[in-house]
Design a protein around this motif. Structure first.
Motif, PDB file in Angstrom:
ATOM      1  N   TRP A  99       2.379  -8.841  11.729  1.00  8.01           N
ATOM      2  CA  TRP A  99       1.292  -7.881  11.585  1.00  8.01           C
ATOM      3  C   TRP A  99       1.095  -7.558  10.113  1.00  8.01           C
ATOM      4  O   TRP A  99       1.957  -7.800   9.274  1.00  8.01           O
ATOM      5  CB  TRP A  99       1.561  -6.615  12.388  1.00  8.01           C
ATOM      6  N   VAL A 100      -0.066  -7.004   9.811  1.00  7.02           N
ATOM      7  CA  VAL A 100      -0.392  -6.560   8.454  1.00  7.02           C
ATOM      8  C   VAL A 100      -0.644  -5.062   8.520  1.00  7.02           C
ATOM      9  O   VAL A 100      -1.414  -4.588   9.367  1.00  7.02           O
ATOM     10  CB  VAL A 100      -1.648  -7.289   7.921  1.00  7.02           C
ATOM     11  N   VAL A 101       0.016  -4.297   7.660  1.00  5.64           N
ATOM     12  CA  VAL A 101      -0.161  -2.850   7.629  1.00  5.64           C
ATOM     13  C   VAL A 101      -1.232  -2.517   6.591  1.00  5.64           C
ATOM     14  O   VAL A 101      -1.143  -2.935   5.433  1.00  5.64           O
ATOM     15  CB  VAL A 101       1.157  -2.123   7.277  1.00  5.64           C
ATOM     16  N   LEU A 102      -2.241  -1.773   7.034  1.00  3.80           N
ATOM     17  CA  LEU A 102      -3.318  -1.318   6.159  1.00  3.80           C
ATOM     18  C   LEU A 102      -3.424   0.188   6.240  1.00  3.80           C
ATOM     19  O   LEU A 102      -2.835   0.825   7.120  1.00  3.80           O
ATOM     20  CB  LEU A 102      -4.659  -1.951   6.582  1.00  3.80           C
ATOM     21  N   GLN A 103      -4.171   0.759   5.314  1.00  3.44           N
ATOM     22  CA  GLN A 103      -4.500   2.185   5.327  1.00  3.44           C
ATOM     23  C   GLN A 103      -6.005   2.321   5.305  1.00  3.44           C
ATOM     24  O   GLN A 103      -6.700   1.559   4.622  1.00  3.44           O
ATOM     25  CB  GLN A 103      -3.965   2.884   4.080  1.00  3.44           C
TER      26      GLN A 103
END
Length: 118
Positions: A99-103
């Motif tokens: 997964w890729v964590v974004l804000q």
């Protein structure tokens, strides 16, 4: 007894601005665009929704609850969200997660997962 999941509440410095960003990111419709509360849903009469309300204080720590999204094409979706104004987030991941964590623009973390395997 029955429970229906109505919405997730998101505290925001700018409920309208953040709500509009999420509406565009998700392709959802606006069902309430008041100055104190801004609600979006997948469709006008479909639940659950996201309700953005005013928060007096800013975000200071990692979210204790976050949303996960599973796109057909993770790389394309991450690129699209970054172009909309999302930012990459480091919450201690090792780098080999699927997964890729974004804000979002106010710093709320969310994950873009890898496509589901057949």
């Amino acid at each position: 007894m029955a429970l229906e999941w109505e919405q997730v509440i998101v505290d925001a410095a700018g409920p309208q601005t953040l709500g509009r960003w999420w509406a565009e990111a998700l392709g959802w419709v606006v069902v309430d665009d008041g100055p104190e509360e801004y609600e979006i849903r997948p469709e006008k009469d479909r639940l659950p929704g996201l309700l953005f309300g005013t928060a007096a204080e800013g975000k200071t720590v990692k979210n204790r609850l976050h949303l996960d999204f599973r796109p057909d094409d993770q790389d394309a979706e991450v690129a699209r969200l970054l172009a909309l104004g999302a930012r990459r987030a480091d919450i201690g991941q090792t780098g080999d997660e699927p997964w890729v964590v974004l804000q979002d623009p106010e710093g709320n973390e969310f994950c873009v997962l890898a496509p589901r395997r057949a």
